[in-house]
Scaffold this motif. Structure first.
Motif, PDB file in Angstrom:
ATOM      1  N   ILE C  92       7.360  82.374-114.142  1.00  0.00           N
ATOM      2  CA  ILE C  92       7.563  80.899-114.558  1.00  0.00           C
ATOM      3  C   ILE C  92       8.727  79.897-113.700  1.00  0.00           C
ATOM      4  O   ILE C  92       8.650  78.481-113.864  1.00  0.00           O
ATOM      5  CB  ILE C  92       8.574  80.684-116.145  1.00  0.00           C
ATOM      6  CG1 ILE C  92       8.351  81.501-117.247  1.00  0.00           C
ATOM      7  CG2 ILE C  92       9.290  79.762-116.344  1.00  0.00           C
ATOM      8  CD1 ILE C  92       7.700  81.066-118.488  1.00  0.00           C
ATOM      9  N   LEU C 458       7.142  71.510-118.283  1.00  0.00           N
ATOM     10  CA  LEU C 458       6.638  71.810-118.466  1.00  0.00           C
ATOM     11  C   LEU C 458       6.721  73.714-118.687  1.00  0.00           C
ATOM     12  O   LEU C 458       7.249  74.320-119.804  1.00  0.00           O
ATOM     13  CB  LEU C 458       5.213  72.504-117.976  1.00  0.00           C
ATOM     14  CG  LEU C 458       4.491  71.138-118.552  1.00  0.00           C
ATOM     15  CD1 LEU C 458       2.953  70.949-117.671  1.00  0.00           C
ATOM     16  CD2 LEU C 458       3.598  70.406-119.970  1.00  0.00           C
ATOM     17  N   ALA C 462       8.037  75.720-122.043  1.00  0.00           N
ATOM     18  CA  ALA C 462       7.050  77.098-122.359  1.00  0.00           C
ATOM     19  C   ALA C 462       8.214  77.905-123.329  1.00  0.00           C
ATOM     20  O   ALA C 462       8.164  78.307-123.785  1.00  0.00           O
ATOM     21  CB  ALA C 462       6.494  77.228-120.960  1.00  0.00           C
TER      22      ALA C 462
END
Lengths: 561, 145, 496, 77
Positions: C92, C458, C462
């Motif tokens: 991530i 994003l 997320a």
């Protein structure tokens, strides 16, 4: 997972509320008006029964349970949402009505919940939704919203502790009457009572509700306390401890309402009073009493919302909130005045909903031969009419004009009030409308000669007393120190002393300890030559000191034990 | 520069031997005491010695900073590459047995390359540390100009 | 079959990516290599978790030398679970880093940042996968050394001091750990963890073993930032570059907690450390202190990063509280919160990174009016905050529920009260952010920043979304946590 | 605090009120009632009891107002 869950009205209300947050203008109003109707229709489609099969944590949840009691409360909540939306059409806040739908939807979900965990989940969502509704009241409402949230999250954690204990102890997942044995059940009771506004957690109602916007309090008055009443009806019917708790709440609400000056705070105290009345009714616990409580919850939502709408209209027009600043508005706002008078009468006058519901509870007390309870309830019935009905209506709408700039309420607000008045009247004139929805079969005729005559005696006598004592009532207008003083004024002072005081002390203690240890280990340090390095920056030194302390503690405990 | 002629001459004589000794330690590591770590230190010491005598810029001309940095990476890659190779040849990670025709030569080959990786990494890291510390003030002054 | 090499590849892939990045030097190329490596690593970790869940413990002999002669890699559901958290966080953070470090790290150092991240990842995963006590120390140092440099890369000059202090503390922690391992080696004659566990049964609780336990506990507690050994953490998190804060908050302390769990239950489990000695009691006391004191400190912070850092210390208290209960339920709650808190705090720091990029800092004066200038980020922060509190519908609630249930199982009523009271403190510090973001007007000189770039937004969103998802559907996380707890409790390292 | 302008019911309203009350008292003698406790069998119980109760409540409230009021908080009262 059962397919009926797709028709769960609460889910649609909550989702609709969230969608509403992104809409403006006509679509938003349209959605807010249609959603409660759609939800009511959905609810009507679902046959009685338990629907679930949703896995959560280690359980299969019965998310939706439709029975007579739950359906009655859910329908009443939808009515409140609908009428509230009509009334709030002119609300400028973009947050309030959507938040109210999340809040009301969560309340619907709570009263239709088939198990403790679902109930708790909706319970917490209600806390958040209602906080947002208060928050939409503007800058002045922020601190109150925070206090409100804290109280409810505290209630939530108590409730949750009770539920986990209940489940871990092998209690059933479904919501059944509890025996009030063991800590778990007392915790559940305490958690619910905090939301109901019982001692010593009652002051959040008059603290937070009146700070919401003119329409916000209409929503707020309907859901939280009534959901708590509902849960008590399900889980603790006939628990005798509820009778004194309820009567204490009622007495407190009465006295404070009598003294209070701010119109909507008066009504907030009256909410505590009436919820207390209902809780005492639950304590009686007979079928008649429970029917009465359920019915009275409906009637109370209707007439309290009506009064709050009238006062809300006044606030919009004048910007004033206190009885001492208001007066003589009957000339400028005749329609609103008319609805306010009707709202006061709807508490208990014949031909209104209040009449056919309050007498049920009183009858239940009489049937159970609870003399003192019955007498106390009589006092409550008379007192609340005096304090929340006559006092508010007369002080706000009659008397000398204050030369306030006010016009009649706009049509949207008038329609909101009109709908409520009609509901109350319809149910009052044709009791089976409500009686047929009650949880237990009912055989009670409210319109006998003696009922009507005695009720009128009570109302007229109270009115006479009011006019006789109005001088006293005016003189004592003000506000009293309430429980919230402890956490609003005393609490922060304490915390300041504790935090600042103690942290300084800790620092000094640490310094002294440091010095002692530094002296002790001085030779060692010199030996290893690290003295300069470690002593140079104090924080690093303190960190190492903690390491050493902890290591020594472990070693000492290991070797000594 | 003027009074250290003995040092300079001696250094020129000694440094090749030091490097060869480093290689000896390196290869002896297969059978006895020694190995990549020690050899790496000796090789780095030779270069550092050169830098001490002839000055940092001279050393940097012979072994540029960029090269040192790349060598650090190459060493690690060499080491872990051997591991990957043994996986590709059907053994476990760092399984030398599969590297040669028979296990013994496989062991031999594996340890050789792994030790080579160690030597390169250790030597270049030592050098890097030396460069960073020795060049601290000089680099800072250059940056100011 | 390549899958059988996964335990080794889990470490080797990021480890090899680091020198490749040093070769590449260019910012874009190093980013691509790092991204690819983390993606592969995550795939390996996920596959390992699936394998360990279905087949049990995986053993991998390094160089085909069987343990205890050689070093073995041994991974079971517990290690794989944490490995998945670490690798996922790496995956991530990588796309986020491209823009995320642009403002905070000098461009000629970008490749170093990626290389160090890879080393840190390799180190953390190595701790989880290795079956050798000394190897744990090596990987601990690999990850820690990389971490120190990463923290020092922060733009703020105080980052250097923070990194230095962390280095000091981390080295002391690692040293204490190694002393403990040395003592254990003296007592048992082995460094292989599984072997050690079996041999400790015969040795019993001699003084050497007890001293080893004390040293290891304190050493690892330092790395965990267990109160009162947390003093390095707030500065380290506050001054490190944002992606680093997020990565460390979600992984570094969690891996150390895993090590502590391993030693307590798998290694010392058979010697009944909790019953016979005061280990549990001390840990309980420290956990309670951690739940309250740093939470109060967090309330008085004026910088969001520091606030979150202190909140981390407080939340670590929940995890260690579950450990101190010494029951499967408690361990399960700990594993659960380890996962959920990694999600929550990682997400929060990621969101905050975007905010810092736009507002130029995380001080409350800069965050004022964030609800209007960066509505999405502010809302995401609130959702993450709700999870810190443990509001139903968020991951935090699930762990709170299991923790409370675990305390109930042990009949510890008052602990339930403590857990819930501490969550009320969380309400206050989360509310402080709400107050700043929504009730205060943006500063006059505010450049009206707008939302963070998409590549940062994003990943952050997320994480926050995952935080909500795992709060609603906790089936997977609770099942895996249960397995983790059972593995740690009943499967003391020996046998397949 | 400004003194509230009191609403004084006119003579007519007073008379109507009292007459209605009287009417109800008389009617109460004729309707069939089911006393439960004895005390509610006393004629006009539903009139004098609330009157008494309200009076006591008001006195009580004034007393409490002296003790606990007025509060001072951010409402500025």
């Amino acid at each position: 997972m059962d397919a009926e869950l797709l028709h769960h009205p609460a889910i649609w209300l909550i989702l609709g509320g969230i969608v509403m947050g992104f809409l403006r203008g006509a679509p938003r109003v349209l959605l807010s008006l249609s959603l409660p109707l759609v939800a009511a229709w959905l609810l009507w489609q679902i046959p009685e029964g338990i629907y679930g099969g949703v896995p959560f944590l280690d359980y299969l949840l019965d998310v939706l349970q439709v029975d007579r009691l739950g359906r009655l409360f859910a329908l009443v909540f939808m009515l409140a949402l609908f009428v509230g939306s009509v009334y709030a059409m002119g609300q400028r806040s973009r947050l309030e009505v959507p938040a109210a739908f999340v809040y009301g939807g969560a309340a619907v979900g709570a009263v239709l919940a088939g198990d403790w965990i679902t109930l708790f989940l909706f319970w917490e969502l209600m806390a958040i939704g209602s906080t947002l509704v208060i928050w939409a009241g503007g800058r002045e409402a922020y601190p109150a919203a925070m206090r409100y949230l804290m109280v409810h999250l505290f209630g939530g954690v108590v409730f949750m502790a009770g539920i986990t204990a209940h489940l871990v102890g092998g209690g059933s997942l479904s919501i059944e009457p509890l025996a009030l044995e063991g800590v778990a059940h007392w915790l559940i009771l305490a958690g619910v009572l905090i939301n109901a506004g019982a001692f010593p957690f009652w002051s959040w109602i008059p603290d937070a509700y009146p700070r919401a916007s003119w329409s916000g309090m209409v929503f707020l008055s309907a859901f939280t306390t009534k959901t708590a009443v509902y849960v008590l009806m399900r889980s603790f019917p006939g628990a005798e401890v509820l009778i004194p708790i309820g009567l204490l709440m009622a007495g407190y609400g009465l006295i404070y309402a009598l003294i209070e000056n701010t119109a909507r705070r008066v009504l907030a105290y009256a909410i505590v009073n009436q919820v207390g009345f209902m809780i005492a009714g639950i304590g009686i616990g007979t079928e008649m009493a429970l029917n009465g409580v359920a019915a009275h919850a409906f009637a109370h939502i209707v007439y309290k919302a009506l009064l709050l709408m009238a006062i809300g209209a006044v606030i919009v027009q004048t910007g004033k909130r206190d009885c001492t600043d208001l007066g003589g508005l009957a000339r400028q706002m005749p329609v609103t005045t008319g609805f306010a008078i009707f709202g006061a009468l709807a508490m208990s006058a014949p031909l209104t909903a209040g009449f056919i519901t309050k007498s049920l509870v009183l009858q239940a007390a009489a049937d159970a031969h609870l003399t003192w309870v019955w007498l106390a309830m009589m006092v409550i019935a008379a007192g609340v009419f005096l304090a929340a009905g006559l006092k508010v209506v007369v002080f706000v709408f009659f008397g000398e004009s204050r030369d306030l700039d006010a016009e009649e309420a706009p049509p949207s607000q008038r329609w909101g009030m009109r709908l409520l008045a009609l509901t109350s009247l319809a149910v009052g004139c044709y009791p089976p409308l409500l009686y047929d929805l009650l949880p237990y079969p009912i055989d009670y005729q409210p319109y006998t000669g003696s009922h009507v005559v005695f009720q009128l005696q009570l109302l007229l006598a109270t009115t006479v007393v009011f006019f006789l004592l109005r001088g006293h009532l005016v003189k004592m207008l003000g506000s009293l120190i309430d429980i919230d003083w402890f956490y609003r004024t005393l609490g922060p002072r304490w915390v300041k002393v504790m935090v600042y005081g103690v942290s300084i002390e800790i620092r000094e203690v640490v310094l002294v300890l440091m010095r002692g240890i530094a002296n002790l280990l001085g030779s060692l340090r010199r030996h290893y030559g690290t003295r300069g390095v470690l002593a140079r920056t104090w924080p690093s030194g303190s960190m190492v000191m903690w390491v050493a302390l902890l290591l020594m503690m472990y070693l000492a405990l290991f070797y000594l034990s | 520069m003027r009074l250290d002629i003995i040092l300079r001459v001696l250094a020129k004589l000694l440094i090749p031997f030091a490097l060869v000794f480093g290689l000896y330690v390196q290869f002896h590591g297969d059978y006895g005491p020694g190995g990549g770590f020690q050899a790496g230190v000796i090789v780095a010491a030779a270069v550092i010695f050169y830098a001490l005598i002839y000055g940092l810029p001279a050393a940097r001309r012979v072994v540029p900073t960029e090269m040192v940095q790349s060598l650090m990476a190459i060493g690690v890659l060499l080491y872990s590459g051997v591991g990957i190779a043994s996986i590709l040849l059907g053994g476990n990670y760092l399984d030398y047995f599969v590297l040669g025709a028979d296990p013994v030569s496989g062991q031999h080959r594996g340890i050789f390359w792994v030790e080579m990786g160690v030597l390169i990494t250790v030597a270049s890291v030592m050098l890097k540390i030396f460069y960073v510390f020795a060049g601290r003030r000089r680099d800072a002054e250059e940056a100011e100009e | 079959m390549l899958t059988q090499h996964f335990p080794a590849l889990l470490v080797v892939v990021p480890l090899m990516a680091a020198p490749l990045i040093v070769f590449a030097r260019r910012s874009l190329a190093s980013w691509l290599i790092a991204l690819l490596a983390t993606a592969i690593t995550f795939g390996i970790a996920a596959s390992l978790l699936a394998q360990t869940l279905s087949e049990g413990t995986l053993v991998y002999a390094m160089g085909s030398w069987e343990a205890p002669l050689g070093i073995e890699y041994r991974i079971d559901a517990a290690g794989a679970f944490v490995a998945v958290i670490v690798a996922a966080m790496g995956l991530i953070v990588m796309p986020y880093s491209r823009v995320g470090i642009a403002a905070e790290v000098r461009s000629e150092e970008h490749y170093l940042y990626y290389a160090l991240m890879m080393l840190c990842l390799a180190g953390l995963l190595g701790i989880l996968v290795t079956g050798d006590a000394f190897n744990v120390f090596v990987f601990l140092e690999v990850s820690s050394l990389a971490t120190y440099v990463l923290i020092a890369m922060g733009r703020d000059r105080r980052a250097l001091v923070a990194a230095y202090q962390y280095l000091l503390m981390g080295t002391i922690g690692a040293t204490l750990y190694v002393v403990g391992v040395g003592l254990l080696y003296l007592e048992t004659g082995t460094l292989n963890l599984a072997d050690m566990a079996t041999r400790l049964v015969d040795v019993g609780d001699s003084r050497g073993v007890l001293a080893a336990l004390a040293f290891i506990t304190v050493g690892i507690s330092l790395k965990i930032a267990l109160f009162p050994l947390h003093l390095w953490l707030p500065n380290a998190y506050a001054y490190a570059p944002s992606p680093v804060s997020a990565f460390l908050a979600a992984t570094a302390t969690k891996v150390s907690i895993y090590v502590l769990m391993r030693y307590f239950f798998t290694i010392f489990g058979a010697t009944e450390v909790f019953d016979a000695r005061a280990t549990g009691a001390i840990l309980l006391g420290l956990s309670l202190a951690a739940m309250f004191i740093p939470a109060v400190v967090a309330i008085f912070q004026h910088d969001m990063k520091r606030l979150l850092a202190y909140s981390s210390v407080s939340q670590i208290g929940y995890i260690t509280l579950g450990i101190s209960l010494d029951s499967v339920e408690g361990l399960m709650a700990s594993a659960m919160h380890l996962f959920n808190h990694a999600l929550t705090k990682g997400g929060l720091f990621l969101v905050l990174g975007g905010v810092v990029l736009r507002c130029g800092g995380a001080g409350f004066d800069r965050l004022a009016g964030l609800g209007h200038t960066m509505p999405v980020a502010a809302f995401a922060m609130v959702v993450g905050g709700l999870s810190l509190i443990g509001v139903p519908g968020t991951a935090g609630f699930i762990s709170k529920w299991y923790l409370v249930s675990a305390a109930m199982h042990e009949g510890q009523w008052w602990l339930v009260g403590a857990v819930l009271a501490s969550s009320l403190l969380a309400v206050i510090y989360v509310w402080r952010f709400v107050e700043v973001a929504y009730f205060r007007a943006p500063p006059a000189d505010h450049p009206a920043p707008g939302e963070a770039p998409l590549s940062m937004q994003l990943p952050a969103l997320a994480m926050i979304a995952a935080c909500v998802y795992f709060g609603i559907d906790a089936t997977w996380s609770s099942e895996v946590s249960m397995r983790v707890a059972e593995v740690l409790m009943y499967n003391p390292g020996v046998g397949q | 605090m400004r003194q509230n302008a009191l609403f004084s019911p006119g003579k007519r309203l007073w008379h109507t009120l009292l007459a209605a009350l009287l009417l109800m008292l008389v009617a109460g003698l004729f309707v069939e009632s089911h006393p439960h406790f004895g005390i509610d069998a006393v004629p006009g119980f539903n009139a004098w009891f609330p009157m008494l109760a309200c009076a006591v409540l008001v006195v009580l409230a004034r007393g409490l107002g002296r003790i606990f009021g007025p509060r001072e908080d951010e409402d500025g009262r």
